[in-house]
Write a protein that holds these residues in place. Sequence first.
Motif, short mmCIF file in Angstrom:
data_model
loop_
_atom_site.label_atom_id
_atom_site.label_comp_id
_atom_site.label_asym_id
_atom_site.label_seq_id
_atom_site.Cartn_x
_atom_site.Cartn_y
_atom_site.Cartn_z
N ASP A 1 27.55 -71.42 16.50
CA ASP A 1 27.53 -70.63 17.73
C ASP A 1 26.69 -69.37 17.57
N ARG A 2 26.82 -68.71 16.40
CA ARG A 2 26.01 -67.52 16.14
C ARG A 2 24.52 -67.86 16.12
N ARG A 3 24.18 -68.98 15.50
CA ARG A 3 22.79 -69.41 15.42
C ARG A 3 22.24 -69.70 16.81
N THR A 4 23.00 -70.42 17.63
CA THR A 4 22.57 -70.74 18.99
C THR A 4 22.41 -69.48 19.83
N ASP A 5 23.33 -68.54 19.67
CA ASP A 5 23.25 -67.27 20.41
C ASP A 5 22.00 -66.51 20.02
N ARG B 1 36.18 -74.62 11.45
CA ARG B 1 36.08 -73.53 12.42
C ARG B 1 34.97 -72.55 12.02
N GLU B 2 34.87 -72.26 10.73
CA GLU B 2 33.83 -71.35 10.26
C GLU B 2 32.44 -71.94 10.49
N GLN B 3 32.28 -73.24 10.28
CA GLN B 3 30.99 -73.88 10.53
C GLN B 3 30.67 -73.85 12.02
N ALA B 4 31.66 -74.03 12.87
CA ALA B 4 31.43 -73.98 14.31
C ALA B 4 31.02 -72.57 14.74
N ARG B 5 31.67 -71.57 14.16
CA ARG B 5 31.30 -70.19 14.49
C ARG B 5 29.88 -69.87 14.05
N GLU B 6 29.50 -70.37 12.88
CA GLU B 6 28.13 -70.16 12.40
C GLU B 6 27.12 -70.84 13.31
N SER C 1 37.52 -74.36 7.39
CA SER C 1 36.12 -74.61 7.09
C SER C 1 35.38 -75.13 8.32
#
Length: 94
Positions: A19-23, A12-17, A10
């Motif tokens: 990162d996607r938002r920042t990108d 890791r998934e929040q961190a990926r989300e 969970s």
Amino acid sequence: MNGAFILNLSVREQAREADRRTDWVDKTSTDLACRFDVIAVGDLTISAMTRSARCTRGAPGRNVRQKAGLNRGLLAAGWGLLVARVEQKAPGES
């Protein structure tokens, strides 16, 4: 599966989300700054838009669950971050 493993997934998934938002914010703000000479942003306060629909015990709010979902969507979109990045990349008269 144990609880620590699921919690780790969970996080890791929040961190990926995030990162996607920042990108997305970086790419969109760069595109806006390059393509347009004038960028106008409305003066909306996200905190006022995401106020709770819950009222008091005597007068409960209506559509509280729907409002909570809308609030999550507004906050997850990162509009405040987008405005800040556009102001950094395209400085000018505020």
